[in-house]
Scaffold this motif. Structure first.
Motif, PDB file in Angstrom:
ATOM      1  N   ILE A   1       1.860   4.651 -11.608  1.00  0.00           N
ATOM      2  CA  ILE A   1       2.232   5.966 -10.340  1.00  0.00           C
ATOM      3  C   ILE A   1       3.846   5.143  -9.640  1.00  0.00           C
TER       4      ILE A   1
ATOM      5  N   THR B   1       4.463   3.854  -1.326  1.00  0.00           N
ATOM      6  CA  THR B   1       4.994   4.141  -2.052  1.00  0.00           C
ATOM      7  C   THR B   1       6.519   3.610  -2.267  1.00  0.00           C
TER       8      THR B   1
ATOM      9  N   LYS C   1       0.773  -1.285   0.210  1.00  0.00           N
ATOM     10  CA  LYS C   1       0.042  -0.102   0.177  1.00  0.00           C
ATOM     11  C   LYS C   1       0.969   0.549  -0.166  1.00  0.00           C
TER      12      LYS C   1
ATOM     13  N   GLU D   1       0.995  10.150   0.522  1.00  0.00           N
ATOM     14  CA  GLU D   1       2.559   9.768   1.006  1.00  0.00           C
ATOM     15  C   GLU D   1       2.390   9.855   2.820  1.00  0.00           C
ATOM     16  N   PRO D   2       2.512   8.417   2.772  1.00  0.00           N
ATOM     17  CA  PRO D   2       3.691   7.270   2.000  1.00  0.00           C
ATOM     18  C   PRO D   2       2.558   6.141   1.454  1.00  0.00           C
ATOM     19  N   PHE D   3       1.311   6.956   1.756  1.00  0.00           N
ATOM     20  CA  PHE D   3       0.199   5.676   0.944  1.00  0.00           C
ATOM     21  C   PHE D   3       0.100   5.535  -0.473  1.00  0.00           C
ATOM     22  N   LEU D   4      -0.435   4.597  -1.431  1.00  0.00           N
ATOM     23  CA  LEU D   4      -0.450   4.855  -2.208  1.00  0.00           C
ATOM     24  C   LEU D   4      -1.976   4.934  -2.794  1.00  0.00           C
TER      25      LEU D   4
ATOM     26  N   GLN E   1       2.755  11.013  -3.482  1.00  0.00           N
ATOM     27  CA  GLN E   1       1.567  10.845  -3.657  1.00  0.00           C
ATOM     28  C   GLN E   1       1.061  11.716  -2.850  1.00  0.00           C
TER      29      GLN E   1
END
Ligand SMILES: Nc1ncnc2c1ncn2[C@@H]1O[C@H](COP(=O)(O)OP(=O)(O)OP(=O)(O)O)[C@@H](O)[C@H]1O
Ligand SMILES: [Mg+2]
Lengths: 311, 507
Positions: free
Chosen positions: B103, A172, A170, B111-114, B108
């Motif tokens: 992506i 980056t 989930k 951030e840090p989550f997609l 994002q």
């Protein structure tokens, strides 16, 4: 009534033993998972764990605190990680050879340092170790309550499973790690620094593996003994593969190994007629059998074991 | 006169091993133009674009964006300056989904989550705007090559590209998709984006570009306005000599059937039926073309013939010998040559040198080996083939992976044709090659035919098939729709058959 009570007791202690022996392997396997996902195969997990075990007992002894032991073990593991990363990422040495070098170095090095530091007759009484932490209420549940009466590190190990799973899936950073493991060139063209990701995962992973070593020397036991890791690093590597590079899969794989080991201990205790050497083989056999039967098609990250050359 | 959004000045790049891929190249790109780089295989087109995308660093030269000098040390820098690169060899990760690929490496919102959901919506917007039909949640391995191309384009746009570089995008597209791509390109330039387009198909280049820069052997030949130059002139500037567009070919004199497939059925790698009762006979001295949209069973057909895939029923005969499901070596030993569909995957060992690649079939036989490999003979043998087949390389020590596409294909031709096989199975033999190299491949294949070989020639290029085949079989969903004579079939009829109409229903 009497009989069923003893059976329940056996099962209960069995469950407890399973997690207890599985935890260090689980920790090491999670550490390995980070670098494996980034395409790095580290056979040196065995040696890294051994160094972590020694560093852990030294740290716990010096600071008279098992948590400090774990911290020192993490630092020592991280140091080994830096060395390994330099070899396989910067110099682009063969990962298997570099891993074996670490194992040989660790075996000799820890033996020597241990004898210098603790002398030949180390007594365990001076090294503080982790104690069991019973979780209120949960640990009182019949039979499976023993699951909730473990060393503190074991809970951490379990918590790391969902954490790692979600990190990979989930976030980056997780996506970057996966892409570097699958196809470093694509990751590079997408603007990801492949070297930094590989260095980072190797160092963090090695720190975790170091802690797995401390689990042995200041957790299961409270002293360091020569070659005390005895193959757990390799089993951790196998668990990553058997668990299909998925944190929950890895948990399952390590529990299976723990199951074999716990069964072996029980059967010896019961006084089974089978020679104990065969019983000792049980966890390994179980791992091999499960591996050859269920893993199916390999799903390894595509770039596993391959260095990245920039144009 | 519009401004130069990009200027590359005196770019020189030498690869380890001494190949000078670019020598003092100058290139100016105007805002809103389509600028084509035209050149043979190995002319240095991809190299200069890889320099622009920050993947390679040049030995010398400057790059100016909006008239300011910039240094592009990594793809990240190039992305920052609005350069969007669609590489010749796609840089998508098949194991990841479309969104994840797009992506990758981008900061994002949370951030840090997609931000999978939000990103998927934006991808869908692009997809709809340019009529791409992309499902953002699909895994990339599930997409056709054409769709992967669209994903690459979305990936570049998503990163804010103002300069879009397309390295041979049409090499993998079918005619309808090429039209679609050209429509997209026109939309981009209308929005004041600039496009650098790489190709060696002169017809396309004439159709889409405003200006053309021709490269030859690492050097710039010229930059011309498209409207002021003719196709033969372009071809000549590109190859340095006159080019024959139509392969010269005598009338075929077919002999006895040499390769006979009888009611072949086979499954694909996912276990689904890929070939349905395919019966074909290729005669000595003829070229049987196989037309069809990619992925309609052509790969499986070739694999069954070559023993690389088990057929579930039916038989394959080579010169009257039953070789159904035989070991590949047994089939090769029946004097069968094979030009595999992807030279980089199954045609060559990219990590081995030319000498080793040239003996892949014969290494175990005298005189290549008498228990130990006879390197002296192998080297001489390689040098002779390199000369005979005009493979451009410093020497036979070079790794096959370092050759340009055209030279890689020549290497395969040298290996497969030098023994004059009775039967030749060729698939996508000219994919990604320039006119000069295509001419070369066609000439050699026709020469084999005239020497009596039976040739099965699989291609997705209709023009090429009409040009080279003596008969054309059309395949759709693993079924043969019919066999036609190239002299009296229209492109429309072929198109309909490729889309699934049986030949009989057309009449
Ligand atoms: N990584 C590399 N290492 C060594 N030589 C290379 C490398 N990449 C390309 N070359 C050489 O540089 C020259 C130019 O190659 P380049 O890929 O730029 O050609 P191209 O014009 O794109 O050809 P094509 O039409 O086949 O794509 C060729 O001779 C090739 O063999
Ligand atoms: Mg190229």
């Amino acid at each position: 009534m009497e009989v069923s009570n003893t059976i329940l007791q056996i099962i209960s202690s069995f469950i407890e033993a399973d997690l207890r022996v599985a935890a260090p392997i689980l920790i090491a396997a999670i550490g390995l998972l980070y670098m494996e996902k980034a395409g790095v195969v580290n056979i040196g997990a065995e040696g890294t764990m051994l160094i972590g075990a020694l560093a852990g007992s030294i740290g716990a002894y010096l600071f008279q605190n098992p948590w400090m032991g774990a911290l020192v073990a993490a630092l020592a593991g991280g140091l080994v990680g830096v060395m390994f990363a330099y070899l396989v990422v910067t110099v682009k040495a063969n990962q298997i050879v570099a891993g074996i070098a670490i194992n040989i170095l660790a075996l000799g090095g820890t033996t020597t340092v241990n004898r210098i530091f603790f002398g030949l007759n180390a007594s365990s009484s001076d090294i503080p170790s982790f104690t069991k932490v019973a979780i209120p209420l949960l640990s009182e549940i019949p039979v499976i309550g023993s699951l909730f009466n473990q060393l503190g590190l074991a809970y951490l190990a379990i918590l790391m499973v969902p954490f790692t799973y979600y990190l990979m899936k989930k976030t980056t950073i997780g996506l970057s790690i996966r892409s570097v493991g699958e196809h470093p060139e694509s990751a590079d063209t997408a603007g990801i620094n492949v070297f930094r990701i590989r260095y980072g995962t190797i160092i963090i992973g090695s720190m975790i593996i170091g802690v797995a070593g401390a689990y042995l020397s200041v957790g299961l036991l409270s002293f360091f003994s020569e070659n005390m890791v005895s193959g757990r690093g390799y089993i951790a590597l196998a668990s990553v593969i058997f668990g299909k590079w998925n944190a929950f899969g890895v948990l399952g794989a390590t529990l299976l190994f723990g199951f074999g080991d716990a069964l072996q201990i029980r059967m010896q205790a019961i006084g089974s007629a089978i020679p104990y050497q065969f019983l000792l083989m049980l966890p390994y056999l179980l791992t091999v059998a499960a591996w050859s039967g269920f893993v199916g098609k390999a799903v390894a990250p595509k770039a596993s074991g391959k260095p990245y050359f920039k144009g | 006169m519009s401004i130069n959004i990009l200027e590359m000045k005196n770019i020189t790049k030498t690869f380890p091993g001494g190949v000078i891929a670019n020598k003092n190249i100058n290139l100016k790109l105007r805002k809103g133009e389509v600028h084509t780089l035209l050149g043979e295989n190995g002319a240095g087109k991809s190299t200069i674009m890889n320099i622009l995308s920050g993947l390679y660093s040049p030995d010398s030269g400057n790059i100016l964006i909006n008239e300011k000098p910039v240094s592009l040390n990594s793809p990240k820098d190039a992305i920052k300056y609005g350069i969007g690169m669609v590489y010749q060899h796609f840089q998508l990760i098949p194991e990841l989904s479309v969104v994840e690929n797009v992506i990758l490496g981008i900061k994002q919102r949370r951030e840090p989550f997609l931000d999978i959901k939000g990103s998927a919506d934006r991808i869908l917007e692009y997809s709809n705007k340019y009529n791409m039909g992309i499902d953002p949640c699909a895994m990339v391995w599930q997409l056709s090559v054409g769709q992967q191309q669209w994903v690459e384009i979305i990936k570049a746009l998503y990163r804010g590209a103002r300069i879009l570089v397309l390295d041979e995008p049409t090499a993998v597209l079918i005619p309808q998709e090429i039209d679609q791509l050209f429509n997209m390109i026109r939309q981009f330039t209308a929005a004041d984006f600039s496009v650098i387009f790489i190709s060696h198909k002169i017809n396309e280049v004439k159709e889409i570009s405003d200006r053309i820069t021709i490269l030859r052997k690492g050097q710039k030949v010229n930059t011309v306005e498209t409207s002021e130059v003719s196709k033969p002139e372009l071809a000549e500037m590109m190859v340095g000599r006159e080019v024959l567009f139509k392969a010269y070919k005598k009338k075929a004199v077919p002999g006895v059937p040499a390769l006979v497939l009888d009611k072949i059925e086979a499954d694909n790698s996912k276990g689904l039926q890929a070939l349905k009762i395919v019966s074909l006979a290729v005669k000595k001295g003829e070229i049987l073309g196989i037309a069809g949209v990619d992925g309609n069973g052509q790969s499986e057909l070739v694999e069954v013939i070559m023993g690389l895939r088990k057929s579930t029923s039916g038989s394959v005969k080579v010169m009257d010998k039953d070789v159904t499901n035989a070991h590949p070596r047994e089939i090769l030993d029946c004097s069968v040559g094979h030009i595999p569909e992807d030279r980089r995957v199954s045609g060559l060992m990219l990590e081995m040198n030319l000498r080793e690649n040239l003996i892949l079939h014969d290494y175990h036989t005298v005189p290549h080996s008498k228990f130990l490999l006879n390197w002296k003979f192998i080297k001489e043998h390689a040098e002779k083939l390199i000369e005979d087949y005009d493979i451009r390389t410093p020497n036979s020590d070079v790794l096959a992976g370092k050759l340009s596409g055209g030279n890689q294909q020549k290497l395969i031709l040298a290996r497969e044709l030098h023994g004059n096989p009775d039967i030749l199975v060729a698939m996508h033999a000219t994919r990604g090659l320039d006119v000069g190299a295509i001419e070369y491949v066609h000439k050699n294949i026709i020469a084999q035919r005239d020497a009596g070989a039976a040739i099965l020639y699989v291609s997705t290029e209709i023009d090429e098939l009409l040009n080279i085949s003596d008969r054309i079989a059309v395949i759709h969903s693993g079924e043969i729709m019919g066999i036609v004579n190239p002299d009296n079939v229209t492109i429309k009829e072929l198109g309909l058959m490729m889309a699934g109409s049986k030949k009989d229903t057309l009449l």
